[in-house]
Enzyme design. Structure first.
Site, PDB file in Angstrom:
ATOM      1  CB  ILE A 194      -0.985   0.035   1.186  1.00  0.00           C
ATOM      2  CG1 ILE A 194      -0.263   0.043   2.537  1.00  0.00           C
ATOM      3  CG2 ILE A 194      -1.969  -1.128   1.091  1.00  0.00           C
ATOM      4  CD1 ILE A 194      -1.189   0.348   3.711  1.00  0.00           C
TER       5      ILE A 194
ATOM      6  CE1 TYR B  69       1.316   2.869   5.504  1.00  0.00           C
ATOM      7  CE2 TYR B  69       3.356   4.071   5.100  1.00  0.00           C
ATOM      8  CZ  TYR B  69       2.004   4.062   5.417  1.00  0.00           C
ATOM      9  OH  TYR B  69       1.353   5.250   5.651  1.00  0.00           O
ATOM     10  CE  LYS B  70       6.075   3.989  -4.052  1.00  0.00           C
ATOM     11  NZ  LYS B  70       5.527   3.865  -5.442  1.00  0.00           N
ATOM     12  CB  ALA B  71       6.228   6.019   3.833  1.00  0.00           C
TER      13      ALA B  71
END
Length: 299
Positions: free
Chosen positions: A167, A201-203
């Site tokens: 995400i 998780y892609k931030a």
């Protein structure tokens, strides 16, 4: 406490070897940009930018760069089928299918996002995908329930097909206007969505990778504390020359690598000799970033 003699990497702890480097970090390439990429091409030409131009660039970038990436993220709209049919993805590189439908409006290329029902998890898995990715718009004046439900459904769809779920929450201004803090929103998105079961998780990089090092590291540490899976940074919004520093700072505070496109290939869009510049400009950038991840994440 983990016994250092049996310590594993983030990738092996979470079953993410299919998108990781041998050392366990993530050095992933993104070519899933859509209308944003069209706008980049438009800066270099007066004629309308065709869909074929986008597809050709994505296939060429995938072919040249994936031998140096642990995974590549491709959109179904313009390029997924083309990169599969042409065999453009290197055997050592995992294939990620973008499973998000972008909705434009209010002067934004992406003002809202839905799960793309046209991207069938079983079908893309059969085409070689090992993961899917979902962009999530996080606005401080919109209810969290819709974002949470969408992420949970997406994770379930991935699990049912045996795919890694990724995400990518992105902070956006309130629809109603008014004061807001982008950096606060980036961390709040991690707290809200980072423990809903997604595998990765892609931030966004705090402070867009600019400014005080301690402030960037402090915010990265907050993301690490909030997210239950490994996490990586994206490069949008970060000046390309600062992205290696951003990756380093994030990894020193718990990140496990990157999933990025613009910092690698944006400067070669519009090139008169794309193949040459991908090899001479983009490949060294990606190699440098991969070496940085290997140095920082091997633990």
């Amino acid at each position: 406490m983990t016994d250092p003699t049996t310590a594993t990497t983030p990738a092996t702890r979470h079953g993410l070897e299919a998108v990781a480097r041998p050392g366990g970090g993530f050095a992933m390439l993104a070519v899933d940009q859509r209308e944003a990429m069209r706008a980049m091409f438009a800066e270099h030409q007066s004629a309308p930018v065709t869909d074929e131009q986008l597809t050709d660039f994505k296939v060429a970038a995938t072919r040249v760069l994936t031998p140096h990436a642990s995974a590549v993220l491709v959109d179904k709209q313009f390029a997924f089928d083309a990169v599969v049919d042409s065999g453009a993805v290197a055997p050592s590189c995992g294939l990620i299918a973008a499973a998000d439908h972008f909705i434009a409006g209010n002067g934004e290329f992406v003002t809202a996002v839905e799960i793309d029902r046209a991207v069938d998890p079983a079908a893309v898995r059969d085409q070689g995908a090992v993961a899917m990715k979902l962009l999530v718009i996080h606005r401080p004046d919109e209810a969290a329930s819709g974002r949470i439900e969408m992420v949970e459904e997406f994770v379930d769809r991935c699990r049912a097909a045996g795919l890694v779920s990724i995400i990518e929450p992105v902070a956006k201004a309130p629809r109603g206007g008014g004061a807001w803090d982008w950096d606060t929103c980036v961390v709040e998105a991690a707290r809200e969505l980072g423990s809903l079961g997604a595998d990765l998780y892609k931030a966004e990089v705090p402070r867009k990778g600019q400014g005080d090092e301690d402030e960037i590291r402090r915010a990265c540490a907050e993301i690490t504390a909030a997210v239950s899976s490994p996490w990586v940074v994206l490069s949008s919004g970060v000046p390309a020359e600062l992205f290696p520093r951003a990756v380093e700072l994030a990894c020193r505070e718990g990140a496990s690598g990157f999933l990025a496109g613009r910092a690698v290939w944006a400067s070669v869009i519009g090139s008169a000799d794309l193949e040459r510049d991908l090899h001479e400009v983009s490949v060294p950038r990606l190699q440098r970033l991969g070496e940085l991840v290997d140095e920082l994440v091997r633990r």
